[in-house]
Design a protein around this motif. Structure first.
Motif, PDB file in Angstrom:
ATOM      1  N   LYS A  86      -9.545   7.668  -5.900  1.00 25.77           N
ATOM      2  CA  LYS A  86      -8.233   7.540  -5.273  1.00 25.77           C
ATOM      3  C   LYS A  86      -8.193   6.267  -4.429  1.00 25.77           C
ATOM      4  O   LYS A  86      -9.128   5.984  -3.674  1.00 25.77           O
ATOM      5  CB  LYS A  86      -7.966   8.760  -4.396  1.00 25.77           C
ATOM      6  CG  LYS A  86      -6.536   8.902  -3.975  1.00 25.77           C
ATOM      7  CD  LYS A  86      -6.309  10.257  -3.333  1.00 25.77           C
ATOM      8  CE  LYS A  86      -4.842  10.494  -3.108  1.00 25.77           C
ATOM      9  NZ  LYS A  86      -4.601  11.817  -2.557  1.00 25.77           N
ATOM     10  N   LEU A  87      -7.119   5.504  -4.567  1.00 30.35           N
ATOM     11  CA  LEU A  87      -6.955   4.248  -3.816  1.00 30.35           C
ATOM     12  C   LEU A  87      -5.730   4.304  -2.927  1.00 30.35           C
ATOM     13  O   LEU A  87      -4.819   5.103  -3.160  1.00 30.35           O
ATOM     14  CB  LEU A  87      -6.839   3.069  -4.784  1.00 30.35           C
ATOM     15  CG  LEU A  87      -8.061   2.794  -5.658  1.00 30.35           C
ATOM     16  CD1 LEU A  87      -7.776   1.644  -6.603  1.00 30.35           C
ATOM     17  CD2 LEU A  87      -9.291   2.516  -4.820  1.00 30.35           C
ATOM     18  N   TYR A  88      -5.711   3.433  -1.936  1.00 32.38           N
ATOM     19  CA  TYR A  88      -4.653   3.423  -0.932  1.00 32.38           C
ATOM     20  C   TYR A  88      -4.092   2.017  -0.780  1.00 32.38           C
ATOM     21  O   TYR A  88      -4.719   1.040  -1.158  1.00 32.38           O
ATOM     22  CB  TYR A  88      -5.218   3.908   0.415  1.00 32.38           C
ATOM     23  CG  TYR A  88      -5.850   5.260   0.284  1.00 32.38           C
ATOM     24  CD1 TYR A  88      -5.097   6.418   0.447  1.00 32.38           C
ATOM     25  CD2 TYR A  88      -7.187   5.397  -0.048  1.00 32.38           C
ATOM     26  CE1 TYR A  88      -5.663   7.665   0.299  1.00 32.38           C
ATOM     27  CE2 TYR A  88      -7.781   6.652  -0.205  1.00 32.38           C
ATOM     28  CZ  TYR A  88      -7.004   7.776  -0.029  1.00 32.38           C
ATOM     29  OH  TYR A  88      -7.571   9.010  -0.183  1.00 32.38           O
ATOM     30  N   ARG A  89      -2.893   1.926  -0.179  1.00 32.96           N
ATOM     31  CA  ARG A  89      -2.287   0.615   0.071  1.00 32.96           C
ATOM     32  C   ARG A  89      -3.070  -0.132   1.124  1.00 32.96           C
ATOM     33  O   ARG A  89      -3.446   0.440   2.140  1.00 32.96           O
ATOM     34  CB  ARG A  89      -0.856   0.788   0.593  1.00 32.96           C
ATOM     35  CG  ARG A  89       0.136   0.759  -0.502  1.00 32.96           C
ATOM     36  CD  ARG A  89       1.526   0.627   0.062  1.00 32.96           C
ATOM     37  NE  ARG A  89       2.371   1.413  -0.818  1.00 32.96           N
ATOM     38  CZ  ARG A  89       3.435   2.086  -0.470  1.00 32.96           C
ATOM     39  NH1 ARG A  89       3.807   2.079   0.785  1.00 32.96           N
ATOM     40  NH2 ARG A  89       4.114   2.761  -1.341  1.00 32.96           N
ATOM     41  N   PRO A  90      -3.325  -1.415   0.884  1.00 30.22           N
ATOM     42  CA  PRO A  90      -4.047  -2.206   1.914  1.00 30.22           C
ATOM     43  C   PRO A  90      -3.174  -2.447   3.130  1.00 30.22           C
ATOM     44  O   PRO A  90      -2.008  -2.408   3.083  1.00 30.22           O
ATOM     45  CB  PRO A  90      -4.383  -3.500   1.207  1.00 30.22           C
ATOM     46  CG  PRO A  90      -3.659  -3.526  -0.075  1.00 30.22           C
ATOM     47  CD  PRO A  90      -3.081  -2.177  -0.310  1.00 30.22           C
TER      48      PRO A  90
END
Length: 90
Positions: A86-90
């Motif tokens: 899972k990735l997130y907004r920088p």
């Protein structure tokens, strides 16, 4: 007289220490951010399950990384066949 001497000596020293501390903080913040960016991938089809898209972050935030309305995912390693991190907004 001693108070005046103290001001003349300590004020420049305090400004110098504050400047050095700020420089170190700024440098560490920028290098930390650079290390958290990872490649984001989106699912297109079974033939193209990890299509390269936008850079995202692996630092947990309330906002997931998306491309349009599609959620982006990361790989555990560059050669991994699946994208399930899972990735997130920088």
């Amino acid at each position: 007289m001693i108070a005046n001497f103290f001001k003349k000596l300590m004020m420049p020293l305090a400004v110098m220490v504050l400047g050095i501390a700020t420089a170190f903080t700024t440098t560490s913040m920028s290098s930390t951010k650079a290390l958290t960016l990872v490649q984001g991938y989106k699912f297109i089809s079974q033939a193209d399950p990890c299509h390269i898209d936008t850079m995202c972050s692996n630092v947990v935030t309330p906002n997931i990384c998306t491309s349009g309305t599609t959620q982006l995912w990361g790989k555990l390693s560059p050669n991994a066949p699946t994208c399930d991190v899972k990735l997130y907004r920088p």
